[in-house]
Design an enzyme around this catalytic site. Structure first.
Site, PDB file in Angstrom:
ATOM      1  N   CYS A  75       0.842  -1.246  -0.074  1.00  0.00           N
ATOM      2  CA  CYS A  75       0.093  -0.135  -0.035  1.00  0.00           C
ATOM      3  C   CYS A  75       0.899   1.311   0.122  1.00  0.00           C
ATOM      4  CB  CYS A  75      -0.943  -0.041   1.306  1.00  0.00           C
ATOM      5  SG  CYS A  75      -1.899   1.501   1.442  1.00  0.00           S
ATOM      6  N   CYS A 189      -1.042   3.700  -7.047  1.00  0.00           N
ATOM      7  CA  CYS A 189      -1.993   3.049  -6.038  1.00  0.00           C
ATOM      8  C   CYS A 189      -2.059   1.633  -6.661  1.00  0.00           C
ATOM      9  CB  CYS A 189      -3.231   3.931  -5.917  1.00  0.00           C
ATOM     10  SG  CYS A 189      -4.514   2.796  -4.694  1.00  0.00           S
TER      11      CYS A 189
END
Length: 276
Positions: A75, A189
């Site tokens: 992440c 992302c």
């Protein structure tokens, strides 16, 4: 033996499955534990203190419950907020973070202009700003925060995903291979590679799309090799943990990885007292 222990991988939701996909391709003999903190997602729209605390708690849980031999923070937001804390608190543990692929983007661009799509939390982090500053003389980066896109991908809302991909690529603007145009787009992302087909349809084949799964997988291999922790004889299995709805993680794993093992449900509470 230590080399038989699994590798922990965590994300706020299902975006980290793009990293897990690359890890399994690079390290087919390794076993993994994937932890989705979907009960507290999305990280990219929460504060740094919250994300740091969750990251530290998840690391402890994975160490205690699964005796992981390495940790991949799959992440961007959690990496920016907490990877330095994880390395400080767990000095014995190889920890690999992710970051938007600005360096590969700068190396690939021919026009010198690179678009970057990422969460607001990632783009505003000190870690990202340091990386950006270090590369300012190598390319011109156009940054666009993509509020809601990770959540739409997480929910499998294809219409909303397409709408947001179109909106944010328009904000980047001026894609192409001519002078002054943006010929490279960084998907900053871990969720965004699962919308790659939509981005490709919107932008055409001339624009290069860059994501971080393969570099993360190669770095994980290097760290395991350096510590003699590679497991060439594992079964390549995945254990699943989630603080959200097990069915959602199960559906995402089936859709994007072709895996259908049932995730373990969790209470969703901050104490991480999840099913084993």
């Amino acid at each position: 033996m230590d080399r038989d222990r699994p590798i922990g991988v965590f994300d706020s939701g299902v975006g980290g499955l793009s990293i897990l996909r690359a890890l399994r391709a690079e390290l087919p003999g390794e076993d993994f534990v994937y932890f989705s903190d979907a009960g507290h997602a999305p990280y990219g729209e929460k504060g740094e203190h919250f994300v740091s605390r969750r990251s530290l708690e998840i690391a402890v849980d994975l160490l205690e419950q699964h005796r992981i031999k390495a940790l991949v923070v799959a992440c961007n937001t959690a990496t920016a907020a907490a990877v330095h804390l994880l390395r400080s608190h767990h000095g014995h543990l190889p920890v690999v973070g992710v970051e938007p692929a600005l360096k590969p983007g700068a190396a690939l661009t021919k026009t010198g202009r690179v678009g970057v799509l990422a969460t607001r939390g990632t783009l505003s982090s000190a870690k990202f700003q340091t990386l950006l500053t270090s590369l300012r003389h190598q390319a011109d980066f156009v940054l666009v925060p993509c509020d809601g896109l990770a959540a739409a991908i997480e929910a499998g809302d294809e219409a909303r995903v397409r709408e947001l991909c179109r909106r944010y690529t328009v904000e980047v603007c001026c894609f192409g291979t001519g002078p002054g145009e943006i010929d490279t787009l960084v998907l900053g992302c871990t969720h965004y590679p699962f919308a790659e087909a939509t981005f490709r349809e919107l932008l055409g084949p001339a624009v290069q799309l860059v994501e971080t799964g393969q570099p993360v997988a190669r770095q994980t291999r290097r760290l395991l090799e350096a510590r003699n922790l590679l497991n060439p004889h594992g079964r390549g299995g995945v254990q699943w943990r989630t603080t959200g709805a097990p069915e959602s993680l199960q559906a995402a794993a089936a859709r994007w990885l072709g895996l259908v093992e049932r995730p373990a449900a969790g209470s969703g509470d901050d104490d991480l007292k999840l099913a084993a």
